[in-house]
Design a protein around this motif. Structure first.
Motif, PDB file in Angstrom:
ATOM      1  N   GLY A 146       0.703  -1.573   4.374  1.00  0.00           N
ATOM      2  CA  GLY A 146       1.440  -0.694   4.180  1.00  0.00           C
ATOM      3  C   GLY A 146       2.539  -0.434   5.523  1.00  0.00           C
ATOM      4  N   THR A 147       1.759  -0.306   6.653  1.00  0.00           N
ATOM      5  CA  THR A 147       2.544  -0.032   7.747  1.00  0.00           C
ATOM      6  C   THR A 147       3.521  -1.349   7.941  1.00  0.00           C
ATOM      7  OG1 THR A 147       0.198   1.050   8.721  1.00  0.00           O
ATOM      8  CG2 THR A 147       2.250   0.238  10.284  1.00  0.00           C
ATOM      9  N   LYS A 190       0.795   4.483  -0.342  1.00  0.00           N
ATOM     10  CA  LYS A 190       0.622   5.699   0.310  1.00  0.00           C
ATOM     11  C   LYS A 190       1.244   5.750   1.674  1.00  0.00           C
ATOM     12  CE  LYS A 190      -3.728   4.552   2.949  1.00  0.00           C
ATOM     13  NZ  LYS A 190      -3.947   3.167   2.560  1.00  0.00           N
ATOM     14  N   TYR A 249       3.387   6.463   6.835  1.00  0.00           N
ATOM     15  CA  TYR A 249       2.535   7.432   7.197  1.00  0.00           C
ATOM     16  C   TYR A 249       3.316   8.830   7.819  1.00  0.00           C
ATOM     17  CZ  TYR A 249      -0.672   3.848   5.694  1.00  0.00           C
ATOM     18  OH  TYR A 249      -1.142   3.114   5.286  1.00  0.00           O
ATOM     19  N   GLY A 264      -3.471  -3.391   7.188  1.00  0.00           N
ATOM     20  CA  GLY A 264      -3.858  -3.229   8.747  1.00  0.00           C
ATOM     21  C   GLY A 264      -3.180  -3.829   9.734  1.00  0.00           C
ATOM     22  N   GLU A 276      -2.116  -6.480   1.400  1.00  0.00           N
ATOM     23  CA  GLU A 276      -1.631  -5.294   1.048  1.00  0.00           C
ATOM     24  C   GLU A 276      -1.346  -4.498   2.046  1.00  0.00           C
ATOM     25  OE1 GLU A 276      -4.594  -3.959  -2.131  1.00  0.00           O
ATOM     26  OE2 GLU A 276      -5.900  -3.186  -0.393  1.00  0.00           O
ATOM     27  N   SER A 319      -6.223   0.238  10.241  1.00  0.00           N
ATOM     28  CA  SER A 319      -4.794   0.225  10.513  1.00  0.00           C
ATOM     29  C   SER A 319      -4.526  -0.108  11.936  1.00  0.00           C
ATOM     30  CB  SER A 319      -4.059   1.326  10.116  1.00  0.00           C
ATOM     31  OG  SER A 319      -4.070   1.498   8.629  1.00  0.00           O
ATOM     32  N   HIS A 360     -10.761  -4.033   3.251  1.00  0.00           N
ATOM     33  CA  HIS A 360      -9.781  -3.638   4.271  1.00  0.00           C
ATOM     34  C   HIS A 360     -10.240  -2.924   5.514  1.00  0.00           C
ATOM     35  CE1 HIS A 360      -6.140  -1.590   5.359  1.00  0.00           C
ATOM     36  NE2 HIS A 360      -6.642  -0.302   5.128  1.00  0.00           N
ATOM     37  N   ALA A 368       0.906  -1.125   0.212  1.00  0.00           N
ATOM     38  CA  ALA A 368       0.023  -0.115   0.020  1.00  0.00           C
ATOM     39  C   ALA A 368       0.938   1.262  -0.072  1.00  0.00           C
ATOM     40  CB  ALA A 368      -0.834   0.017   1.362  1.00  0.00           C
TER      41      ALA A 368
END
Ligand SMILES: *Cc1c(COP(=O)(O)O)cnc(C)c1O
Length: 428
Positions: free
Chosen positions: A269-270, A59, A382, A226, A267, A194, A191, A57
């Motif tokens: 991100g974190t 972003k 982030y 998440g 997917e 997070s 989703h 992810a």
């Protein structure tokens, strides 16, 4: 007096902190290639029954060098806007590796679609738009399963208070639109937020696979990201093997009942980047607000680089690094301090109470002098991509990749200049 342990730097030695600060100035983001690679390998080994596509992810940290690294390691990508899609393609990511899951469809969506970008329709309007332009074609559908999870109400993106995805009770309407345009729904997507609790995540996985019964063309279930990551040393991170194993059983059971071998997509991100990044800042001032007040350390950074504490009450490890090697030897003294950012904004605080951006909570740190460095850890996700950039006309900070076996610091984004901040202004 804080009861939490004094934190330590995660991947930089104190010498490396000083060297990078001298070479690139502060504030500066630093990312550790070894940690990024390790996290990618873990995600690529997510438990699955019949195959896995792991997406990043983007972003969470959109620098093109990070995208290229993950691309080389075998990850695909999740983009949250048309601009993210184009940014990834500009960095060299193949269009067919990118899925768009967005609140807003870009004007040039037909061009991106023609290039091979996949869409997860996130609303009935997006689904109708797609159906009218691309009858008979394949797409994914993002559902809001009716249940969410997240570290705070600001990171929860499922349930009735979240606008993301098509509400699960609208399934019949979805099916009608799909029939009308002879669409092929090949992917179901959820989703929920997070920082999810593993139990909630597993529960939603079960609910989501149920949706597949209504979409016979679907060969893939995307369970989003998440996965909770502990940034502070007293917090724990999700064990992907542990959270994923029960879901393998769910896929196997569904396969036995229906004969369908459903592919898994995740997917995060974190999980991929959070603990692979830090920000090196300089302590430029100290102040005390009276007998009943606080000790403040003021740094040359804050919500301009790391917004999460002010926005969510997120806690990040804070580590004082003495300005010189000689000062390293002075041991023992600690300080309970509020760390304040440099913005003219009382909410620009790096030491909120957990989950409450409005409450101050002094943090126990190594005693610090003006000129010492303060490293904010856990800032890979982030932070660079989600900050109050340019407030007070502070320029965007540079990014450095700590790379290779030599752990060489390589500049991957320059510091912004004042001219760049004002370049689009029109003085009339
Ligand atoms: C933000 C986002 C993710 C990643 O969430 P993390 O909590 O960073 O893992 C995954 N999928 C979608 C659709 C997202 O919007």
């Amino acid at each position: 007096m804080s009861t939490q342990a004094i934190e330590t730097t995660r991947f930089l030695s104190h010498d490396a902190v000083r060297t990078i600060a001298h070479q690139f100035g502060t504030p500066v983001y630093v990312y550790d290639e070894a940690r990024l690679t390790q996290a990618a390998q873990e995600v690529l080994h997510f438990p699955n029954a019949f195959g896995l596509t792991a997406r990043y992810a983007m972003k969470a940290l959109p620098n093109g060098n990070i995208l290229r690294l993950f691309d080389r390691l075998g990850l695909h990508f999740d983009a949250s806007s048309g601009f993210e899609v184009e940014r990834a393609m500009q960095a060299g990511i193949a269009a067919h590796k990118i899925a768009l899951t967005a609140q807003e469809l870009p004007q040039n969506f037909p061009t991106l679609h023609a290039a091979g970008v996949a869409l997860n329709a996130c609303s009935l309007a997006q689904l109708r738009y797609f159906g009218e332009r691309f009858p008979g074609q394949e797409l994914g559908i993002r559902f809001n399963p009716g249940l969410g999870s997240g570290g705070t109400n600001r990171t929860n993106v499922g349930g009735p208070a979240a606008s993301f995805g098509i509400w699960h009770e609208d399934r019949a309407t979805v099916q009608a639109i799909v029939r009308k345009h002879a669409l092929k729904v090949i992917r179901i997507h959820t989703h929920i937020g997070s920082g999810s609790d593993p139990e909630v995540w597993q529960h939603v996985a079960g609910m989501s696979i149920g949706l597949l019964e209504h979409f016979p063309d679907a060969h893939t279930l995307n369970l989003g990201g998440g996965y909770k990551v502990g940034r502070m040393s007293h917090e724990t991170s999700t064990d992907l093997q542990e959270v994923g194993q029960p879901v393998v059983q769910t896929f196997v059971a569904f396969g036995e009942a229906t004969g369908r071998r459903i592919q898994l997509e995740v997917e995060p991100g974190t999980y991929l980047v959070a603990n692979a990044g830090c920000v090196i800042t300089t302590i430029h001032d100290r102040t005390r607000t009276g007998k009943d007040g606080y000790d403040f350390l003021k740094i040359d950074s804050g919500m301009t680089e790391v917004l999460r504490p002010s926005m969510y009450g997120a806690q990040h490890p804070l580590v004082v690094v003495p300005a010189t090697e000689a000062a390293e030897q002075e041991q023992g003294l600690t300080l309970d301090a509020i760390v304040a950012g440099h913005c003219c904004e009382s909410g620009d605080i790096l030491t909120p109470s957990a989950g409450d951006p409005e409450a101050l909570e002094p943090r126990t740190l190594r005693d610090a002098a003006i000129g010492d460095y303060l490293v904010i850890e856990g800032t890979g996700a982030y932070c660079s991509g989600m900050s109050s950039k340019n407030y007070n006309s502070f320029p965007e900070a540079p990014e450095v990749l700590y790379r290779g076996p030599e752990q060489e610091p390589v500049l991957i984004r320059k510091r912004q200049t004042l001219d760049q901040i004002v370049q689009n202004e029109v003085l009339v």
